[in-house]
Design a protein around this motif. Sequence first.
Motif, PDB file in Angstrom:
ATOM      1  N   ILE B  22       4.883   5.381  -7.109  1.00 58.09           N
ATOM      2  CA  ILE B  22       5.332   4.347  -6.165  1.00 58.09           C
ATOM      3  C   ILE B  22       4.288   4.175  -5.053  1.00 58.09           C
ATOM      4  O   ILE B  22       3.917   3.051  -4.699  1.00 58.09           O
ATOM      5  N   PHE B  23       3.764   5.292  -4.553  1.00 55.55           N
ATOM      6  CA  PHE B  23       2.792   5.188  -3.465  1.00 55.55           C
ATOM      7  C   PHE B  23       1.450   4.640  -3.940  1.00 55.55           C
ATOM      8  O   PHE B  23       0.785   3.924  -3.198  1.00 55.55           O
ATOM      9  N   VAL B  24       1.072   4.979  -5.171  1.00 61.68           N
ATOM     10  CA  VAL B  24      -0.174   4.411  -5.710  1.00 61.68           C
ATOM     11  C   VAL B  24      -0.040   2.886  -5.769  1.00 61.68           C
ATOM     12  O   VAL B  24      -0.925   2.141  -5.323  1.00 61.68           O
ATOM     13  N   ILE B  25       1.105   2.432  -6.298  1.00 61.96           N
ATOM     14  CA  ILE B  25       1.338   0.981  -6.368  1.00 61.96           C
ATOM     15  C   ILE B  25       1.377   0.403  -4.955  1.00 61.96           C
ATOM     16  O   ILE B  25       0.726  -0.603  -4.659  1.00 61.96           O
ATOM     17  N   ALA B  26       2.115   1.088  -4.068  1.00 60.75           N
ATOM     18  CA  ALA B  26       2.280   0.572  -2.702  1.00 60.75           C
ATOM     19  C   ALA B  26       0.933   0.456  -1.994  1.00 60.75           C
ATOM     20  O   ALA B  26       0.636  -0.577  -1.386  1.00 60.75           O
ATOM     21  N   PHE B  27       0.110   1.488  -2.089  1.00 63.18           N
ATOM     22  CA  PHE B  27      -1.155   1.445  -1.358  1.00 63.18           C
ATOM     23  C   PHE B  27      -2.145   0.463  -1.973  1.00 63.18           C
ATOM     24  O   PHE B  27      -2.934  -0.150  -1.261  1.00 63.18           O
ATOM     25  N   SER B  28      -2.095   0.313  -3.295  1.00 61.11           N
ATOM     26  CA  SER B  28      -2.997  -0.685  -3.882  1.00 61.11           C
ATOM     27  C   SER B  28      -2.551  -2.088  -3.463  1.00 61.11           C
ATOM     28  O   SER B  28      -3.373  -2.954  -3.182  1.00 61.11           O
ATOM     29  N   PHE B  29      -1.227  -2.296  -3.385  1.00 58.08           N
ATOM     30  CA  PHE B  29      -0.734  -3.605  -2.935  1.00 58.08           C
ATOM     31  C   PHE B  29      -1.072  -3.832  -1.468  1.00 58.08           C
ATOM     32  O   PHE B  29      -1.450  -4.920  -1.066  1.00 58.08           O
ATOM     33  N   PHE B  30      -0.930  -2.761  -0.688  1.00 59.14           N
ATOM     34  CA  PHE B  30      -1.273  -2.859   0.733  1.00 59.14           C
ATOM     35  C   PHE B  30      -2.743  -3.259   0.869  1.00 59.14           C
ATOM     36  O   PHE B  30      -3.094  -4.123   1.676  1.00 59.14           O
ATOM     37  N   GLY B  31      -3.594  -2.611   0.055  1.00 59.91           N
ATOM     38  CA  GLY B  31      -5.031  -2.934   0.096  1.00 59.91           C
ATOM     39  C   GLY B  31      -5.266  -4.408  -0.153  1.00 59.91           C
ATOM     40  O   GLY B  31      -6.039  -5.065   0.556  1.00 59.91           O
ATOM     41  N   PHE B  34      -3.877  -6.512   2.792  1.00 61.89           N
ATOM     42  CA  PHE B  34      -4.731  -6.336   3.968  1.00 61.89           C
ATOM     43  C   PHE B  34      -6.012  -7.167   3.812  1.00 61.89           C
ATOM     44  O   PHE B  34      -6.415  -7.891   4.720  1.00 61.89           O
ATOM     45  N   MET B  35      -6.631  -7.066   2.639  1.00 64.56           N
ATOM     46  CA  MET B  35      -7.861  -7.829   2.384  1.00 64.56           C
ATOM     47  C   MET B  35      -7.581  -9.323   2.457  1.00 64.56           C
ATOM     48  O   MET B  35      -8.361 -10.093   3.021  1.00 64.56           O
ATOM     49  N   ASP B  36      -6.445  -9.706   1.874  1.00 60.91           N
ATOM     50  CA  ASP B  36      -6.068 -11.116   1.868  1.00 60.91           C
ATOM     51  C   ASP B  36      -5.900 -11.619   3.303  1.00 60.91           C
ATOM     52  O   ASP B  36      -6.335 -12.708   3.651  1.00 60.91           O
ATOM     53  N   SER B  37      -5.285 -10.774   4.121  1.00 61.33           N
ATOM     54  CA  SER B  37      -5.052 -11.151   5.523  1.00 61.33           C
ATOM     55  C   SER B  37      -6.387 -11.298   6.260  1.00 61.33           C
ATOM     56  O   SER B  37      -6.601 -12.255   6.997  1.00 61.33           O
ATOM     57  N   ILE B  38      -7.291 -10.332   6.052  1.00 59.98           N
ATOM     58  CA  ILE B  38      -8.590 -10.385   6.740  1.00 59.98           C
ATOM     59  C   ILE B  38      -9.390 -11.598   6.263  1.00 59.98           C
ATOM     60  O   ILE B  38      -9.988 -12.320   7.055  1.00 59.98           O
ATOM     61  N   MET B  39      -9.350 -11.827   4.947  1.00 59.59           N
ATOM     62  CA  MET B  39     -10.097 -12.970   4.420  1.00 59.59           C
ATOM     63  C   MET B  39      -9.526 -14.273   4.965  1.00 59.59           C
ATOM     64  O   MET B  39     -10.269 -15.192   5.306  1.00 59.59           O
ATOM     65  N   GLY B  40      -8.179 -14.323   5.024  1.00 59.72           N
ATOM     66  CA  GLY B  40      -7.526 -15.511   5.597  1.00 59.72           C
ATOM     67  C   GLY B  40      -7.938 -15.690   7.044  1.00 59.72           C
ATOM     68  O   GLY B  40      -8.246 -16.801   7.489  1.00 59.72           O
ATOM     69  N   CYS B 334       4.871  -3.907   0.334  1.00 62.66           N
ATOM     70  CA  CYS B 334       5.127  -5.025   1.261  1.00 62.66           C
ATOM     71  C   CYS B 334       5.395  -4.488   2.666  1.00 62.66           C
ATOM     72  O   CYS B 334       4.932  -5.060   3.653  1.00 62.66           O
ATOM     73  N   LEU B 335       6.124  -3.373   2.748  1.00 59.09           N
ATOM     74  CA  LEU B 335       6.429  -2.795   4.074  1.00 59.09           C
ATOM     75  C   LEU B 335       5.158  -2.302   4.768  1.00 59.09           C
ATOM     76  O   LEU B 335       4.926  -2.605   5.945  1.00 59.09           O
ATOM     77  N   ILE B 336       4.353  -1.554   4.010  1.00 58.91           N
ATOM     78  CA  ILE B 336       3.109  -1.040   4.606  1.00 58.91           C
ATOM     79  C   ILE B 336       2.198  -2.224   4.948  1.00 58.91           C
ATOM     80  O   ILE B 336       1.548  -2.247   5.991  1.00 58.91           O
ATOM     81  N   GLY B 337       2.177  -3.203   4.033  1.00 61.81           N
ATOM     82  CA  GLY B 337       1.368  -4.409   4.271  1.00 61.81           C
ATOM     83  C   GLY B 337       1.824  -5.134   5.525  1.00 61.81           C
ATOM     84  O   GLY B 337       1.007  -5.573   6.337  1.00 61.81           O
ATOM     85  N   PHE B 338       3.136  -5.226   5.703  1.00 61.01           N
ATOM     86  CA  PHE B 338       3.688  -5.905   6.883  1.00 61.01           C
ATOM     87  C   PHE B 338       3.214  -5.202   8.159  1.00 61.01           C
ATOM     88  O   PHE B 338       2.763  -5.847   9.109  1.00 61.01           O
ATOM     89  N   ALA B 339       3.275  -3.862   8.127  1.00 58.90           N
ATOM     90  CA  ALA B 339       2.862  -3.100   9.312  1.00 58.90           C
ATOM     91  C   ALA B 339       1.368  -3.298   9.580  1.00 58.90           C
ATOM     92  O   ALA B 339       0.957  -3.572  10.716  1.00 58.90           O
ATOM     93  N   GLY B 340       0.562  -3.177   8.518  1.00 59.16           N
ATOM     94  CA  GLY B 340      -0.889  -3.301   8.674  1.00 59.16           C
ATOM     95  C   GLY B 340      -1.298  -4.683   9.146  1.00 59.16           C
ATOM     96  O   GLY B 340      -2.140  -4.826  10.046  1.00 59.16           O
ATOM     97  N   ILE B 341      -0.670  -5.698   8.565  1.00 65.67           N
ATOM     98  CA  ILE B 341      -1.047  -7.066   8.922  1.00 65.67           C
ATOM     99  C   ILE B 341      -0.567  -7.404  10.346  1.00 65.67           C
ATOM    100  O   ILE B 341      -1.268  -8.080  11.099  1.00 65.67           O
ATOM    101  N   SER B 342       0.616  -6.880  10.699  1.00 61.18           N
ATOM    102  CA  SER B 342       1.098  -7.089  12.076  1.00 61.18           C
ATOM    103  C   SER B 342       0.048  -6.582  13.063  1.00 61.18           C
ATOM    104  O   SER B 342      -0.268  -7.232  14.060  1.00 61.18           O
ATOM    105  N   TYR B 343      -0.496  -5.409  12.758  1.00 61.42           N
ATOM    106  CA  TYR B 343      -1.522  -4.835  13.642  1.00 61.42           C
ATOM    107  C   TYR B 343      -2.757  -5.731  13.670  1.00 61.42           C
ATOM    108  O   TYR B 343      -3.302  -6.024  14.725  1.00 61.42           O
TER     109      TYR B 343
END
Lengths: 233, 412
Positions: B22-31, B34-40, B334-343
């Motif tokens: 679950i965490f492998v999937i979660a962190f790869s999705f977060f990655g 996060f990249m998508d957010s930075i690129m955007g 999505c949760l980790i992504g939400f936190a990272g992107i919020s930051y």
Amino acid sequence: MSLLELKGVKKIYQQGKIEVPALRGVDLKVEQGEFSTIFGPSGSGKTTLLNMIGCLDTPTEGEIRLNGNKVSDLSRKALAMTRRFNIGFVFQSYNLIPVLTAYENVEFAIRLIDHTSDLQIKEKVLKILDEVGLKGLENRRPNELSGGEKQRVAIARALVKEPKLVLADEPTANLDSKNATDVVKIMVKMNKELGTTFIFSTHDPMVMEYAHRYINLKDGMISADKRKEAKGV
Amino acid sequence: MFSLKLGLKNLTRQKRRNIITIFVIAFSFFGYLFMDSIMGGMEEMSFSNIKNYDTGNIQVMHPEYWEDREKLPLENLIYLNQDTIDSIKNMDGVIGISPELRFQASLNNGIDETVVLGLGISPEQYSEVFATKNYIFEGSMFAPGESKAVIGVRLAELMDLKVNDYITLLIRTKEDTFNTIDVEISGLLNSPNPMINNGIVFVPLDIAQQALNIGNGVSLFALKTASGDEDKITKALMNSFKEKNLDLKAYSWRESAASVIALSAAKKGGAATILSVVLLIGMIGIINNVILSALERTGEIGMMKALGMREWEIVFVFMVEATGIGILGGLAGCLIGFAGISYMVKYGFDLSYMGGDMSEFGIPILDKIYGTWNIPAFGFLFILSVMVALLSSIMPAYWAAHKDPVKAIYHR
């Protein structure tokens, strides 16, 4: 018409280029309500014979009829359906699902064939668990049960769907003598009360005392088939 | 639906392995998120920097000048009367119009010389279109007719210049003769657009026109419009030029910034590659999980077959379990992504760790990158995680369910 009829059943396993005969031509008839035991030394073909009878495997040669229907050359799907509706299994190592409770392990078997209401299913499951002496232990998981209790759950699972035939492969092999006796007594009781036909393999003489019929298997062939008065429960 | 219940209960088995998957999937999705957010964020900031500091929303120029604009020619300049300029300014949606005279120059500080882009502007009109004036961090903007200049801080650092220093711009006139513009630095700019900070010298338009000997000609007019109205106004301008028989064309900022847009499209290709890697990681995790579960539960599979379960019913049990892992992994991602992107949206990413200037990579961004929200990416990724889990479990689950019942029961 016999419940079960085997004619000239042979099973040959191929190990590389070598052919290993496990059954060399078995003829057998089992009537409804019999309580039979198959015994014999290791490698005599007991498990292979039970697998053939239980539609888990098909013979290389010969014919098997269950309830008059030829099952020896059915497809995998048809064999699965035959097992689902007609046969119950009890294994030496119980094969219970560890994440399910005793109740759920039994419920699992009946849900495959019975689509009546939850209430009716609950009644059936609780009744059979009561009959095998597990009242009050319904919510325990397998790791919270003793070996004897686990085997009782397995028996309840085999019986709950009211099959015509229950096959048990060395059901007492992993149990101490007291638990082994208890488990056999339960099977005898079910045989009497429900009229279910039992065939089980064993090499425990104490267990054999409770059977009406001894089928001695030697080198893949029936060397003796005797009926006798069974020990009372 | 007992199979569904069993599949879900199976999620509680091998907890450690499931949690790792679950965490492998979660962190790869977060990655990916996060990249998508930075690129955007990069895209949004670079487009904003282009519009606010370089091209404006629309540029008006001669089509021939457009073709040669990289060479900064003094040919095909625009000579418009005030009425025409006013008519453009009064068009619906046009907020400001600023003339620009672009020319090549060599900046000389008395010791060193460097090539710069000279930009003749009319300060008041320029500030109607561009936000540059807000970023004068030392000194002030010049007034028309003053022999003064404004330069970027990086250029000032490079040439060791400060406010009130004098510089000479060596230029070629329209007749190809050399001339100079001697000006005093009135202000230093530190804008978010590194192109401006690095190589532009702003001088009053009239001073530049006089030195280049081009009368009142300008290279182009930059227009500020309401956001999103560029295409409509560009079309209206083209019709107006046609009616007035003017040999002019209007170009939206997208045409002017085609190379940056192309770079942005290339980044999207990169994002697709990252997404493929993310999906592959998820797939491998799920396949690994299902295979290990099947190997551990061989006896159980045999028992299920003995009970008369059909292969697809056993496959379903494994698929429920795998899909559960996909759902949990997707939700956690999505949760980790939400936190990272919020930051990232609030605090941004300090580019000083990477030299601070993205213009070296063709992206006009300086100091900090902020993330952007791409909510559909969350939904897309979540659905994808469930689909990937579901689909990648089919083959190993079928492999497990297809086992010979006798071999499965007796672990042969």
